[in-house]
Design an enzyme around this catalytic site. Structure first.
Site, PDB file in Angstrom:
ATOM      1  N   ASP A   1       0.872  -1.099  -0.073  1.00 29.19           N
ATOM      2  CA  ASP A   1       0.027  -0.085   0.107  1.00 29.19           C
ATOM      3  C   ASP A   1       0.784   1.260   0.174  1.00 29.19           C
ATOM      4  O   ASP A   1       0.182   2.285  -0.271  1.00 29.19           O
ATOM      5  CB  ASP A   1      -0.911  -0.068   1.162  1.00 29.19           C
ATOM      6  CG  ASP A   1      -0.578  -0.016   2.513  1.00 29.19           C
ATOM      7  OD1 ASP A   1       0.956  -0.153   2.543  1.00 29.19           O
ATOM      8  OD2 ASP A   1      -1.163   0.054   3.569  1.00 29.19           O
ATOM      9  N   SER A   2       2.055   0.926   0.155  1.00 31.10           N
ATOM     10  CA  SER A   2       3.145   2.288  -0.204  1.00 31.10           C
ATOM     11  C   SER A   2       2.799   2.593  -1.492  1.00 31.10           C
ATOM     12  O   SER A   2       3.450   3.977  -1.970  1.00 31.10           O
ATOM     13  CB  SER A   2       4.520   1.644  -0.234  1.00 31.10           C
ATOM     14  OG  SER A   2       4.863   0.608  -0.952  1.00 31.10           O
TER      15      SER A   2
ATOM     16  N   ASP B   1      -0.835  -6.174   0.030  1.00 29.76           N
ATOM     17  CA  ASP B   1      -1.345  -5.470   1.227  1.00 29.76           C
ATOM     18  C   ASP B   1      -2.720  -5.408   1.280  1.00 29.76           C
ATOM     19  O   ASP B   1      -3.280  -4.905   0.199  1.00 29.76           O
ATOM     20  CB  ASP B   1      -0.765  -4.154   1.220  1.00 29.76           C
ATOM     21  CG  ASP B   1       0.620  -4.190   2.046  1.00 29.76           C
ATOM     22  OD1 ASP B   1       0.752  -4.879   2.988  1.00 29.76           O
ATOM     23  OD2 ASP B   1       1.345  -3.100   1.952  1.00 29.76           O
TER      24      ASP B   1
ATOM     25  N   LYS C   1      -1.026  -9.624   3.011  1.00 24.61           N
ATOM     26  CA  LYS C   1      -0.193  -9.018   4.242  1.00 24.61           C
ATOM     27  C   LYS C   1      -1.113  -8.224   5.218  1.00 24.61           C
ATOM     28  O   LYS C   1      -1.842  -7.143   4.417  1.00 24.61           O
ATOM     29  CB  LYS C   1       0.969  -8.341   3.643  1.00 24.61           C
ATOM     30  CG  LYS C   1       1.708  -7.806   4.668  1.00 24.61           C
ATOM     31  CD  LYS C   1       3.302  -7.394   4.485  1.00 24.61           C
ATOM     32  CE  LYS C   1       3.561  -6.064   3.702  1.00 24.61           C
ATOM     33  NZ  LYS C   1       3.067  -4.880   4.464  1.00 24.61           N
TER      34      LYS C   1
ATOM     35  N   GLU D   1      -1.082  -5.503   8.628  1.00 25.48           N
ATOM     36  CA  GLU D   1      -0.090  -5.093   9.772  1.00 25.48           C
ATOM     37  C   GLU D   1      -0.746  -4.890  11.134  1.00 25.48           C
ATOM     38  O   GLU D   1      -1.975  -5.063  11.211  1.00 25.48           O
ATOM     39  CB  GLU D   1       0.049  -3.453   9.417  1.00 25.48           C
ATOM     40  CG  GLU D   1       0.724  -3.102   8.222  1.00 25.48           C
ATOM     41  CD  GLU D   1       0.824  -1.750   7.808  1.00 25.48           C
ATOM     42  OE1 GLU D   1       0.350  -0.918   8.811  1.00 25.48           O
ATOM     43  OE2 GLU D   1       1.357  -1.373   6.795  1.00 25.48           O
TER      44      GLU D   1
ATOM     45  N   GLU E   1       9.806  -4.066  10.238  1.00 28.22           N
ATOM     46  CA  GLU E   1       9.951  -2.966   9.575  1.00 28.22           C
ATOM     47  C   GLU E   1      10.488  -1.855  10.597  1.00 28.22           C
ATOM     48  O   GLU E   1      10.060  -1.641  11.629  1.00 28.22           O
ATOM     49  CB  GLU E   1       8.816  -2.218   9.020  1.00 28.22           C
ATOM     50  CG  GLU E   1       9.006  -0.794   8.517  1.00 28.22           C
ATOM     51  CD  GLU E   1       8.269  -0.354   7.387  1.00 28.22           C
ATOM     52  OE1 GLU E   1       7.170  -1.143   7.053  1.00 28.22           O
ATOM     53  OE2 GLU E   1       8.176   0.846   6.880  1.00 28.22           O
TER      54      GLU E   1
HETATM   55  O1  KIV Z   1       3.644  -1.134   1.595  1.00 32.22           O
HETATM   56  C1  KIV Z   1       4.788  -1.610   1.458  1.00 32.22           C
HETATM   57  O2  KIV Z   1       5.444  -1.148   0.653  1.00 32.22           O
HETATM   58  C2  KIV Z   1       5.391  -2.302   2.674  1.00 32.22           C
HETATM   59  C3  KIV Z   1       6.851  -2.662   2.729  1.00 32.22           C
HETATM   60  C4  KIV Z   1       7.596  -1.183   3.153  1.00 32.22           C
HETATM   61  C5  KIV Z   1       6.925  -3.752   3.578  1.00 32.22           C
HETATM   62  O3  KIV Z   1       4.565  -2.935   3.410  1.00 32.22           O
END
Ligand code: KIV
Length: 278
Positions: free
Chosen positions: A44-45, A83, A113, A115, A182
């Site tokens: 989600d970055s 994510d 994924k 968090e 992280e």
């Molecule tokens: O969203 C993302 O890119 C991430 C990575 C930094 C692990 O969660």
């Protein structure tokens, strides 16, 4: 070789490092896949590095699905993990299951994924039971940026570090196949990596992790926003891109581009027929 959660597990057992990168589009995913990167994270970055937002909080499930589809087309061998964005799983187990299902069915992700630590273990357990592999993510979890008060290293104090070790153990017990660590001290990452039997994937967590991940625009020197200490810029693609765009701009302005070599021509006869009066 097609990468799966089993190849990740085997890599840890054999003490072989796992490499992951973020990916948001077909071409980058394809290049990473050809380079032998084991796992591509549709992170989600993308809200920050792809869309230019200040943080990841407004990213939606639909956006994650759109980018996952593109990445899947480029990933022939790499494992594609996507994510789950902010508030797509924190609200309830039912929401988590529904949204994880959409990401897999519509996007084609091979794993998701999430968090968080103990508080999201019921969601992790339910998603895993539904047959969807889950990667955990603890330490600096960007979806909690407002709770942390900024992008800060986590687990520096012994008390905080213990909570992170317990979170890693809880995620493993809930069925996660791997965990992203992280921005945590390397001593803590080593301790977690030695405590749990699933692979840890570090970002700003030192070399003792079982694998590493970076945001690809950081690695390529493209992103001009935040520059965390842990980022290594392997090349300055941003500078090369700007130089190419500038040269293109001036060549068009000066009439240098396009030249004959980059244009199509008619035969002399056809041109004469075109210009001849009837
Ligand atoms: O969203 C993302 O890119 C991430 C990575 C930094 C692990 O969660």
């Amino acid at each position: 070789m097609k990468q799966t959660i089993l190849t990740f597990k085997r890599a840890k057992e054999n003490n072989e490092k796992i490499t992951m990168l973020t990916a948001y589009d077909y071409i980058s995913a394809s290049l990473m896949d050809q380079a032998g990167i084991h796992g591509l994270l549709v992170g989600d970055s993308l809200g920050m590095v792809f869309c230019g937002l200040e943080n990841t909080l407004s990213v939606t499930v639909d956006q994650m699905i759109y980018h996952t589809k593109a990445v899947r087309r480029g990933a022939k061998e790499a494992l594609v993990v996507t994510d789950m964005p902010f508030m797509s799983y924190q609200t309830s187990v039912a929401d988590a299951l529904y949204n994880a299902g959409r990401i897999v069915k519509e996007g084609g992700a091979e794993a998701v994924k999430l968090e968080g630590g103990k508080e999201i273990c019921p969601q992790v357990e339910a998603i895993v039971k539904a047959g969807i592999p889950v990667m955990g993510h603890i330490g600096l979890t960007p979806q909690s940026i407002n709770a942390f008060g900024g992008f800060k290293v986590q687990g520096k104090a012994a008390k905080e570090a213990k909570v992170l070790i317990e979170s890693a153990e809880a995620l493993e017990a809930a069925g996660a196949f791997s965990i992203v660590l992280e921005c945590v001290p390397e001593e803590l990452a080593k301790c977690i990596s030695e405590t749990i039997s699933i692979p840890t994937i570090g970002i700003g967590a030192g070399k003792a992790c079982d694998g590493q991940i970076l945001v690809y625009q950081d690695l390529l020197g493209m992103y001009e926003g935040i520059a965390p200490k842990f980022v290594k810029r392997y090349v300055e693609i941003g500078t090369a891109m700007k130089a190419a765009f500038t040269q293109y701009q001036s060549e068009v302005a000066d009439g240098v581009f396009p030249d004959t070599a980059h244009s199509f021509q008619m035969t002399k006869e056809n041109f004469e027929a075109l210009t001849k009066e009837d």
